[in-house]
Scaffold this motif. Structure first.
Motif, short mmCIF file in Angstrom:
data_model
loop_
_atom_site.label_atom_id
_atom_site.label_comp_id
_atom_site.label_asym_id
_atom_site.label_seq_id
_atom_site.Cartn_x
_atom_site.Cartn_y
_atom_site.Cartn_z
N PRO A 175 0.81 -1.23 0.00
CA PRO A 175 0.00 0.00 0.00
C PRO A 175 0.84 1.28 0.00
O PRO A 175 0.48 2.26 -0.65
CB PRO A 175 -0.82 -0.11 1.28
CG PRO A 175 -0.85 -1.54 1.61
CD PRO A 175 0.45 -2.10 1.11
N LEU A 176 1.98 1.24 0.69
CA LEU A 176 2.86 2.41 0.67
C LEU A 176 3.45 2.62 -0.71
O LEU A 176 3.61 3.76 -1.17
CB LEU A 176 3.96 2.25 1.71
CG LEU A 176 3.52 2.29 3.16
CD1 LEU A 176 4.69 1.99 4.07
CD2 LEU A 176 2.91 3.64 3.50
N GLU A 177 3.78 1.53 -1.38
CA GLU A 177 4.32 1.64 -2.73
C GLU A 177 3.29 2.23 -3.69
O GLU A 177 3.62 3.07 -4.54
CB GLU A 177 4.78 0.28 -3.23
CG GLU A 177 5.41 0.33 -4.60
CD GLU A 177 5.91 -1.03 -5.05
OE1 GLU A 177 6.61 -1.06 -6.07
OE2 GLU A 177 5.61 -2.05 -4.41
N VAL A 178 2.05 1.81 -3.55
CA VAL A 178 0.99 2.36 -4.40
C VAL A 178 0.78 3.84 -4.12
O VAL A 178 0.64 4.65 -5.05
CB VAL A 178 -0.32 1.56 -4.20
CG1 VAL A 178 -1.48 2.24 -4.89
CG2 VAL A 178 -0.15 0.15 -4.71
N LEU A 179 0.78 4.21 -2.86
CA LEU A 179 0.61 5.63 -2.50
C LEU A 179 1.74 6.48 -3.06
O LEU A 179 1.50 7.49 -3.74
CB LEU A 179 0.55 5.77 -0.98
CG LEU A 179 0.50 7.19 -0.45
CD1 LEU A 179 -0.84 7.83 -0.77
CD2 LEU A 179 0.78 7.22 1.03
N PHE A 180 2.98 6.06 -2.81
CA PHE A 180 4.12 6.84 -3.29
C PHE A 180 4.24 6.79 -4.81
O PHE A 180 4.68 7.76 -5.43
CB PHE A 180 5.41 6.37 -2.63
CG PHE A 180 5.54 6.75 -1.19
CD1 PHE A 180 5.29 8.05 -0.78
CD2 PHE A 180 5.87 5.83 -0.23
CE1 PHE A 180 5.40 8.42 0.54
CE2 PHE A 180 5.98 6.18 1.10
CZ PHE A 180 5.75 7.48 1.49
N GLY A 181 3.86 5.68 -5.41
CA GLY A 181 3.90 5.59 -6.88
C GLY A 181 2.91 6.53 -7.52
O GLY A 181 3.20 7.17 -8.53
N GLY A 182 1.71 6.63 -6.95
CA GLY A 182 0.72 7.58 -7.48
C GLY A 182 1.17 9.02 -7.33
O GLY A 182 1.01 9.83 -8.25
N ILE A 183 1.74 9.34 -6.17
CA ILE A 183 2.26 10.70 -5.96
C ILE A 183 3.39 11.00 -6.94
O ILE A 183 3.46 12.09 -7.52
CB ILE A 183 2.70 10.88 -4.50
CG1 ILE A 183 1.50 10.84 -3.57
CG2 ILE A 183 3.48 12.18 -4.31
CD1 ILE A 183 1.86 10.78 -2.09
#
Length: 104
Positions: free
Chosen positions: A53-61
């Protein structure tokens, strides 16, 4: 007395570097978990549920920052390298989540 020429705009460079750093902050922990699960102990695999989930959050940002950097590079006539790297790393950060959700 001569005028000092104005400094070139560095908005695209700043957004591109920020996108790259944010994407790497998301990618590195998940990569470490995959390496630990593959080499040291398979029981480390459950940590993916914390890092994904952190990877998805930072990837979207990172993807948003990269696109903003590309828009700034187009407007300023500057370099496209860092915004493209940030946007590509943002997409790469979203690929494991897409594979997980689509059963790949």
């Amino acid at each position: 007395m001569t005028q000092i020429p104005p400094l070139p705009r560095r908005r695209s460079f700043g957004c591109g570097v920020a996108a790259t750093v944010v994407a790497l902050v998301g990618i590195v922990p998940t990569a470490i978990v995959f390496v630990l699960a593959a080499t040291a102990d398979p029981n480390y695999g459950w940590l993916v549920f914390l890092t994904l989930p952190l990877e998805v959050l930072f990837g979207g940002i990172a993807l948003v920052l990269g696109v903003i950097g590309l828009a700034f590079a187009r407007a300023d006539g500057g370099g496209y390298a860092w915004p493209v790297v940030g946007a590509v790393l943002g997409v790469v950060a979203l690929l494991p989540a897409a594979a997980f959700l689509w059963g790949g």
